[in-house]
Design an enzyme around this catalytic site. Structure first.
Site, PDB file in Angstrom:
ATOM      1  N   ASP A 249      12.582 -21.891 -21.353  1.00 30.57           N
ATOM      2  CA  ASP A 249      11.374 -21.447 -22.050  1.00 30.57           C
ATOM      3  C   ASP A 249      11.216 -19.934 -21.878  1.00 30.57           C
ATOM      4  OD1 ASP A 249      10.563 -21.002 -19.454  1.00 30.57           O
ATOM      5  OD2 ASP A 249       8.819 -22.312 -19.534  1.00 30.57           O
TER       6      ASP A 249
ATOM      7  N   ASP B 290       8.305 -17.217 -20.490  1.00 32.20           N
ATOM      8  CA  ASP B 290       7.027 -17.146 -19.781  1.00 32.20           C
ATOM      9  C   ASP B 290       6.427 -15.742 -19.892  1.00 32.20           C
ATOM     10  OD1 ASP B 290       7.473 -19.826 -18.363  1.00 32.20           O
ATOM     11  OD2 ASP B 290       9.203 -18.682 -17.655  1.00 32.20           O
TER      12      ASP B 290
ATOM     13  N   ASP C 156       5.318 -20.218 -22.645  1.00 35.15           N
ATOM     14  CA  ASP C 156       4.147 -20.376 -21.769  1.00 35.15           C
ATOM     15  C   ASP C 156       3.395 -19.048 -21.722  1.00 35.15           C
ATOM     16  OD1 ASP C 156       4.844 -22.952 -21.099  1.00 35.15           O
ATOM     17  OD2 ASP C 156       5.574 -22.474 -19.086  1.00 35.15           O
TER      18      ASP C 156
HETATM   19  N1  DCT Z   1       7.481 -21.932 -10.584  1.00 39.99           N
HETATM   20  C1  DCT Z   1       7.221 -22.289  -9.267  1.00 39.99           C
HETATM   21  N2  DCT Z   1       7.176 -23.591  -8.930  1.00 39.99           N
HETATM   22  C2  DCT Z   1       7.365 -24.563  -9.851  1.00 39.99           C
HETATM   23  C3  DCT Z   1       7.619 -24.209 -11.194  1.00 39.99           C
HETATM   24  C4  DCT Z   1       7.679 -22.881 -11.528  1.00 39.99           C
HETATM   25  O1  DCT Z   1       7.046 -21.430  -8.422  1.00 39.99           O
HETATM   26  N3  DCT Z   1       7.310 -25.837  -9.486  1.00 39.99           N
HETATM   27  C5  DCT Z   1       7.514 -20.507 -10.940  1.00 39.99           C
HETATM   28  C6  DCT Z   1       8.845 -19.923 -10.717  1.00 39.99           C
HETATM   29  C7  DCT Z   1       9.383 -19.633 -12.070  1.00 39.99           C
HETATM   30  C8  DCT Z   1       8.171 -19.604 -12.976  1.00 39.99           C
HETATM   31  O2  DCT Z   1       7.197 -20.356 -12.308  1.00 39.99           O
HETATM   32  C9  DCT Z   1       8.423 -20.107 -14.352  1.00 39.99           C
HETATM   33  O3  DCT Z   1       8.863 -21.466 -14.326  1.00 39.99           O
HETATM   34  P1  DCT Z   1      10.102 -21.938 -15.181  1.00 39.99           P
HETATM   35  O4  DCT Z   1       9.991 -21.433 -16.563  1.00 39.99           O
HETATM   36  O5  DCT Z   1      10.210 -23.407 -14.990  1.00 39.99           O
HETATM   37  O6  DCT Z   1      11.318 -21.280 -14.401  1.00 39.99           O
HETATM   38  P2  DCT Z   1      12.337 -20.155 -14.827  1.00 39.99           P
HETATM   39  O7  DCT Z   1      12.835 -19.556 -13.580  1.00 39.99           O
HETATM   40  O8  DCT Z   1      11.736 -19.260 -15.836  1.00 39.99           O
HETATM   41  O9  DCT Z   1      13.505 -21.018 -15.442  1.00 39.99           O
HETATM   42  P3  DCT Z   1      14.002 -21.072 -16.972  1.00 39.99           P
HETATM   43  O10 DCT Z   1      14.821 -19.853 -17.135  1.00 39.99           O
HETATM   44  O11 DCT Z   1      14.808 -22.306 -17.086  1.00 39.99           O
HETATM   45  O12 DCT Z   1      12.794 -21.094 -17.835  1.00 39.99           O
HETATM   46 MG    MG Z   2      10.975 -19.983 -17.694  1.00 35.52          MG
END
Ligand code: DCT
Ligand code: MG
Length: 415
Positions: free
Chosen positions: A233, A235, A339
């Site tokens: 996604d 963010d 997000d």
């Molecule tokens: N996060 C966290 N604990 C979680 C979920 C998320 O601390 N249980 C934090 C760390 C990353 C951030 O939120 C965004 O979440 P994701 O989009 O799920 O992670 P990402 O590292 O951006 O992975 P991706 O590249 O797959 O989106």
């Molecule tokens: Mg992400």
């Protein structure tokens, strides 16, 4: 910088600090005293972990096992595999013998056994059989759908479903609005977002946010802030320099987006005020107002916005970062998961640190704060339990300083 990564000066391990353990030098096979080689912290927030993973053969296998532990809600084993994985990712050299594991933190029996198998056979039979396991495969597939968590995935599995086609064709299954959208756009969403697409989405979001509040800031965070080429996604954090000006921005911006652009959205109201009852509980990370959405990104916007951002290198980048196996689509758009998080300026540094990840880095930052500093860290604030004060911070650097940690850049947080 290799030496910097192994810097012993900021090693604070409550479990074994100061103990004369044996460790192994990368180039040597015989164990040497720890004083000769720099120690590595048990905490990911005291290690620099770039995307240059020298131990991918091991970490890929261990990550699959960690994931399976999560599927089985086996928290203890999940942590064992996740911690070992994270240490291996931080090493500036490849592991080529079992003696090289000596002195490394978090290398418990289970991950050791897997590493040994891979060193001997080039693969792990445990992982191979897991990859063929019906339950693992179904859980992995179902939880990859936006809106589907472990509970739903497990229910579908127990009802006998194994593929998305079966789920979609099921007559008596009820789906939430989120799951319906997740299933509808699952092909696009599971093909990952690339950097160029993430930047293009950023430009769209920025345009509509600025229409509402011209000096609001939109910051790309999550995996892309850590330098990742692809993500599941995109963010973004949105804030305003003036306190309170961010209120109302999300509804206004979302409603000003052209109808065709928004394939799905769900606004979760802030639960910051105590009298506000949390309406939906599927996000426990923080109390900020946020929006989970699926945007319809036109392909032409990706190239255009990429050209604007990277001038000469733009086109090259757009192709380089595309998934190698991705089919060339006949439709001229792609559904992208986005997000948006609305953050009051006073909490911005903490939110940025929390949303930048990685998940394991965040987990260890909190664990370090709690066990080593008697402080509680979350996405809003840092609380010093000894002094009984909330520590304010305007930047991430200030938060690391409060914790007595060396600053770790976002691209070194890929733990
Ligand atoms: N996060 C966290 N604990 C979680 C979920 C998320 O601390 N249980 C934090 C760390 C990353 C951030 O939120 C965004 O979440 P994701 O989009 O799920 O992670 P990402 O590292 O951006 O992975 P991706 O590249 O797959 O989106
Ligand atoms: Mg992400």
């Amino acid at each position: 910088n290799t030496l910097e990564m192994l810097d012993i000066s900021w090693f604070t391990d409550s479990m074994g600090a100061g103990k004369p353990t044996q460790t192994t030098c990368p180039e040597q096979s015989d164990p040497v005293p720890v004083s000769k080689v720099a120690a590595i912290s048990q905490y990911a927030c005291q290690r620099r972990t770039t995307l240059n993973n020298k131990n991918k053969i091991f970490t890929d296998a261990l990550e699959i096992l960690a994931e399976n532990c999560e599927f089985n809600e086996n928290e203890r084993s999940y942590v064992v595999f996740a911690r070992a994985t994270s240490v291996l990712k931080s090493l500036p050299y490849a592991i080529s013998s079992m003696t090289m594991l000596e002195g490394l933190p978090n290398m418990e029996v289970q991950p050791r056994a897997i590493i040994e198998e891979i060193l001997e056979d080039g693969k792990s039979s445990t992982v191979e059989s897991l990859l063929c396991d019906e339950r693992y495969k179904a859980t992995k597939l179902f939880t990859s759908i936006f809106g589907v968590g472990l509970k739903t995935a497990d229910r579908w599995y127990r009802l006998g479903f194994r593929t998305l086609e079966e789920v979609q064709a099921a007559k008596d299954l009820k789906f939430t609005k989120m799951q319906k959208a997740g299933l509808m756009y699952c092909e696009d969403i599971s093909s990952f977002v690339n950097k160029a697409e993430a930047h293009a989405v950023g430009q769209i979001i920025e345009k509509f946010v600025h229409k509402c509040v011209p000096n609001a800031t939109v910051t790309l965070t999550g995996g892309f802030r850590r330098g990742k080429e692809i993500g599941h996604d995109v963010d973004f954090l949105i804030t305003c320099p003036e306190e309170g000006k961010e209120e109302g921005i999300l509804h206004k911006a979302v409603h000003s987006l052209p109808q065709g652009l928004l394939l799905y959205y769900d606004i979760i109201e802030s639960t910051m005020e105590k009298n506000k009852i949390p309406s939906k509980q599927y996000d426990v990370m923080d109390k900020f107002q946020k929006c989970f959405m699926i945007l319809k990104l036109n392909n032409t916007l990706v190239q255009n916005s990429d050209l604007n951002l990277h001038s000469e290198s733009g086109i090259k980048l757009a192709y380089e970062t595309a998934e190698p196996e991705r089919q060339i689509e006949s439709k001229d758009w792609k559904a992208i998961r986005v997000d948006l998080v609305i953050v009051p300026i006073q909490q911005y540094a903490y939110a940025l640190l929390g949303w930048s990840g990685s998940r394991h880095f965040e987990r260890d930052l909190r664990r370090f704060s709690y066990h080593e500093k008697r402080m509680n860290l979350d996405n809003h604030v840092l609380y010093d339990k000894t002094k009984k004060v909330f520590l304010t911070a305007k930047t991430e650097e200030e938060i690391f300083a409060h914790l007595g940690l060396e600053y770790i850049e976002p691209w070194e947080r890929n733990a």
